[in-house]
Design a protein around this motif. Sequence first.
Motif, PDB file in Angstrom:
ATOM      1  N   HIS A 174       0.107   9.641   5.541  1.00 58.50           N
ATOM      2  CA  HIS A 174      -0.729  10.773   5.945  1.00 58.50           C
ATOM      3  C   HIS A 174      -0.197  12.090   5.361  1.00 58.50           C
ATOM      4  O   HIS A 174      -0.546  13.175   5.829  1.00 58.50           O
ATOM      5  N   ASP A 175       0.661  11.960   4.343  1.00 60.95           N
ATOM      6  CA  ASP A 175       1.219  13.109   3.631  1.00 60.95           C
ATOM      7  C   ASP A 175       2.024  14.031   4.545  1.00 60.95           C
ATOM      8  O   ASP A 175       2.026  15.253   4.369  1.00 60.95           O
ATOM      9  N   LEU A 234       0.844  -1.202   0.000  1.00 62.97           N
ATOM     10  CA  LEU A 234       0.000   0.000   0.000  1.00 62.97           C
ATOM     11  C   LEU A 234       0.882   1.255   0.000  1.00 62.97           C
ATOM     12  O   LEU A 234       0.622   2.217  -0.732  1.00 62.97           O
ATOM     13  N   PHE A 235       1.931   1.232   0.809  1.00 66.32           N
ATOM     14  CA  PHE A 235       2.873   2.351   0.875  1.00 66.32           C
ATOM     15  C   PHE A 235       3.598   2.531  -0.463  1.00 66.32           C
ATOM     16  O   PHE A 235       3.793   3.663  -0.940  1.00 66.32           O
ATOM     17  N   ALA A 240      -7.150   9.340   1.782  1.00 66.36           N
ATOM     18  CA  ALA A 240      -7.657   7.988   1.559  1.00 66.36           C
ATOM     19  C   ALA A 240      -6.623   6.934   1.943  1.00 66.36           C
ATOM     20  O   ALA A 240      -6.947   5.911   2.534  1.00 66.36           O
ATOM     21  N   PHE A 241      -5.350   7.176   1.614  1.00 68.06           N
ATOM     22  CA  PHE A 241      -4.299   6.221   1.967  1.00 68.06           C
ATOM     23  C   PHE A 241      -4.129   6.133   3.482  1.00 68.06           C
ATOM     24  O   PHE A 241      -4.008   5.048   4.045  1.00 68.06           O
ATOM     25  N   GLY A 242      -4.095   7.290   4.142  1.00 69.68           N
ATOM     26  CA  GLY A 242      -3.965   7.307   5.595  1.00 69.68           C
ATOM     27  C   GLY A 242      -5.128   6.619   6.270  1.00 69.68           C
ATOM     28  O   GLY A 242      -4.949   5.876   7.245  1.00 69.68           O
ATOM     29  N   ASP A 243      -6.329   6.837   5.747  1.00 67.49           N
ATOM     30  CA  ASP A 243      -7.516   6.199   6.310  1.00 67.49           C
ATOM     31  C   ASP A 243      -7.443   4.686   6.138  1.00 67.49           C
ATOM     32  O   ASP A 243      -7.785   3.918   7.049  1.00 67.49           O
TER      33      ASP A 243
END
Length: 517
Positions: free
Chosen positions: A272-273, A38-39, A178-181
């Motif tokens: 989380h940018d 995912l990362f 969306a990625f952090g979530d």
Amino acid sequence: MTREQERDELHRTIWQIANDLRGSVDGWDFKSYVLGILFYRFISENLTSHINKAEWETGNKTFDYAKISDDEAELGREDTVKEKGFYILPSALFQNVQKNAEGNPDLNVELRNIFKEIEASAKGTDSEPDLAGLFDDVDVNSNKLGGTVEQRNKQLVKILNAIAGLKLGNYQDNNIDAFGDAYEYLMTMYASNAGKSGGEFFTPQEVSELLAEITVVGKKQVNKVYDPACGSGSLLLKFAKVLGKENVRQGFYGQEVNITTYNLCRINMFLHDINFEKFNITHGDTLTDPMHWDDEPFDAIVSNPPYSIKWEGDANPLLINDPRFAPAGVLAPKSKADLAFTMHMLSWLATSGTAAIVEFPGVLYRGGAEQKIRKYLIDNNYVDAVIQLPPDLFFGTTIATCIIVLKKSKADNATLFIDASAEFVRGGNKNKITDDQRKKILNAFIERKDIDHFAMLVPNQLIAENDYNIAVSSYIEQENTEEETNIKELNTRIAQIVKKQNELRTAIDAIVNDLEN
């Protein structure tokens, strides 16, 4: 479909993918693959978007970094690494590798080399410590994925395809969170299903949010936030939600002793940018080898340190003279390091700052060295509040933990006690604090006044007279919810029941007598 419905659908899809892919691999171990890939997708899309936007602004509207050659891409490496902290050649981008993965017999070797190249791209730059070893736990040659290269590659193809299929948006749509979530949800579910082996490194989101909110009451921005036992970073990142990451001006600081979780925390920051220049996460033992001497003090400190673990204590003669522990005149017991973490955080707390620490309940009332440390904290008016939490909130334990809030600058010489032990609902196999319950606790903390059976402001002199016991139950009486019993009415009802029983017995005897005759 609403934003909430979209998120729920994403969560269901993610967890179904994780379960389908896992197979014989333990869930807590397998998370490294799902989260790592995912990362990989995240940084590929993040980098592509960054470069594309820069080209589009020059008028080259058809430019697509993912479609140019590696030789062309090399021309922009140096500038991009300065800006983003890493570099990925077009051929190594997630979307290009995933597209050709199914027919690639050397997929595992290619992925291993790509991960090493991403880490190596930061060598000699400011971002090197933030990228080093980041993919160490994504072992594409592990027997956990399969006994042969073919089996491992088959599993890797499944993971790549599944992650590619997640509708996470992209950076051209500014769908950053969306990625952090997705990460937070996966960590929650893995921790929930892994028990202690996973849950000890993860704090439930509602508790994380409450701690962050407590430490920034009355503030719209802070300089630096810190967690000395940061786990996967969920506590630190709640400041990005509560304040906005732009309002944590000098960044997010943390230390973690577990190498796998340390890697997860850094991944979590990127997802989380939070770019490399805005976080400083280090690896090591905070109590005996703290890494942030040059960065303290911190405006806000939050932590859920490990409960009652062993540490060197007075076996190490240097620690009693350590400026973090020396003021109390005594060290936390070797078998219980809880208050050593507390003293460490107090030492590194800014004069105008606030620390909110999840603690094992025993630290509130145990005797010996711990009582002496509590005496130091109370006599110097450092304890701002003690909040009793409900039981069974945390993964891996059912105990009812508490929060100790520390401040160095208080307006009164008293300690606020809040009994939030009943503020929960049952959600799945754990208790959960709702948004309304969290706000109720926070409001009581802010108002700092007595509320029947819920909150009490107690003078420190009274705590001293109570042998420095700071257990919430020692000061707040729980509400009696039992109904009063009217003895006369109860006796009358009993008499009526006895009379009815006798009548029934007489009737039954008559029926039996008729049957026998």
